[in-house]
Design an enzyme around this catalytic site. Structure first.
Site: not given
Length: 496
Positions: A122, A297, A205
């Protein structure tokens, strides 16, 4: 026009359940033989019966068997399969597995290992997005000093979202509303991250209140060509897990749609991305959007993109993996109507969505040209706690969003799945809720409307009618309800 030429003659699906069946459907249409791998607990599962050939895999647990990449690769080589499709979950975003597949002389039907590694972290993916002009929310990363992390995170302002860098699925994730909560939540998040993902790195965040979760389906051929199949709305969630998805998003202004889709394509192009992927964003009420992550994916919710565009994403995956360029341009891809997907899970909404177990006694989904019921079930299928609780996906198309909602509610109420408790009725209440119909969506939707979505008290007349119908229809019920127990059943005319 999509090619009908089969790029491979045999493909192994390193997965199970409904996604294995979904991949096999397209392989069959392409004239490609399918190989299934299965744990012995599922030897009579639908995906095993569907495959052209099936081979047992072993492990300490059923999940461990599906995570044994070496065992799966050996079966692929022994069967003469040329490629491996990972589906989603399990090994689908495992760069080491993708690399091992290639080293074994096989083709991994997915992105390059480097892309999986880039987007799987991330922190790295956020930095990459920011470098290429994709907006990200203000954030701070742990650097080994928890005190410094807390100080820098507090400077961003509250509320904050604490996340595990290496994970997903809500693990190591929490919302922090004040400085007093921050230290404890950070310690818990780091502990969970270490336990579930083997990496204690976390970050904080800015938390966008009442956000929408918007994602964009992208496909690239690794030769500089990337297209999007528009966006999906994934805001209806419980515990950070999606339960209803739709495409396109509800009431999204065209200019904003174009900016979000362009940002997704820009990111995938910068990464020279190959195969199918999804770029996820958080959309704030003021119209600002921020990069969340990229899933390298096929997504669970990919069918809604297929239904509004008429494009088979699995076919595109297979063709691109064989070295073919993209078969469509962006101008070729148009939106036709609206599609909604509901995740049918073995769970009990009235008991905080705890997983349910049982045996599928009756399965009778609705059938219509505008409905896809994607599942891996057969009557007699044992639903256990070994795997995720999702049993099937009900995907419905309509001429517009209102029509799609009407079709979805009707299809949910017409679906018969007996023997294990499911969330079918709950999903129908969500889809039929006035706020859902109005498109007033955000990730806290099910919490905000929890009282409205609770199951109503059963009417005694309706309950009695249902019991009578069950007694008349199902032998198992009649036997339990009315047959006399031994020894009395064997005593002929004896009376007390």
């Amino acid at each position: 026009m999509q090619s009908t030429h089969a790029p491979f003659f045999k493909v192994l699906i390193a997965n199970r359940g409904e996604i294995a069946c979904r991949v096999m459907d397209t392989l069959g249409e392409m004239g490609i033989a399918s190989v299934a791998v299965f744990h012995h607990s599922e030897h009579r599962a639908r995906f095993v019966l569907m495959a052209d050939e099936s081979h047992e895999i072993t492990g300490e647990t059923p999940v461990a068997a599906y995570l044994d990449g070496n065992q799966i690769i050996e079966i692929a080589r022994a069967t003469g399969a040329q490629a491996i499709h990972p589906g989603y979950g399990f090994l689908s975003e495992n760069a080491d597995f993708a690399r091992a597949v290639s080293e074994a002389g096989l083709v991994f039907i997915g992105p390059e290992p480097g892309s999986i590694e880039l987007m799987g972290d991330k922190i790295t993916s956020r930095e990459f997005a920011e470098e290429h002009g994709v907006p990200v929310a203000p954030s701070v990363l742990t650097d080994g000093d928890l005190g410094t992390f807390i100080e820098r995170a507090s400077a961003i302002g509250f509320p904050l979202l604490i996340k595990a860098s290496a994970g997903g699925g809500g693990k190591g994730m929490s919302i922090v509303n004040s400085a007093e909560e921050l230290e404890e939540n950070a310690r818990v998040a780091a502990s969970e991250a270490e336990r579930y993902f083997g990496d204690a790195t976390i970050y904080a965040e800015r938390y966008v209140e009442r956000p929408r979760h918007i994602e964009v389906q992208v496909v690239g051929d690794g030769a500089g060509n990337v297209v999007h199949l528009f966006e999906r709305e994934c805001s209806v969630q419980r515990r950070f897990q999606k339960i209803i998805e739709e495409a396109p998003s509800a009431g999204l202004p065209e200019e904003l749609r174009e900016r979000i889709c362009a940002a997704a394509v820009r990111l995938a192009s910068a990464a020279n991305y190959r195969n199918a992927g999804t770029v996820e964003f958080i959309l704030a009420p003021d119209g600002e959007f921020y990069f969340l992550e990229m899933n390298t994916r096929l997504q669970v919710e990919h069918p809604v993109s297929e239904m509004i565009t008429g494009i088979d994403l699995v076919r595109m995956q297979v063709e691109i993996a064989s070295g073919k360029p993209l078969s469509v341009s962006q101008a070729d891809i148009q939106v036709d109507g609206h599609a909604i997907e509901c995740r049918v899970c073995a769970e009990i909404p009235e008991r905080d969505f705890i997983p349910a177990t049982g045996k599928v006694l009756v399965l009778d989904p609705p059938e219509a040209p505008d409905i896809r019921f994607e599942n891996g079930l057969v009557e007699g299928h044992n639903v256990t706690l070994s795997f995720d609780s999702m049993l099937a996906k009900l995907v419905v198309h309509g001429g517009d969003r209102s029509n799609a909602i009407d079709n979805t509610v009707r299809a949910l109420r017409d679906t018969v799945l007996l023997g294990v408790e499911t969330n079918l009725d709950y999903l129908a209440r969500v889809a039929d809720h006035p706020a859902f119909r109005e498109g007033a969506l955000h990730t806290g939707f099910v919490v905000e409307h929890a009282d409205d979505l609770a199951a109503p008290e059963p009417d005694a007349t309706d309950r009695n009618a249902a019991l009578l119908a069950a007694a008349l229809a199902f032998r198992e019920f009649r036997t339990l309800a009315f047959d006399a127990p031994d020894p009395y059943a064997a005593m002929n005319g004896w009376r007390n």
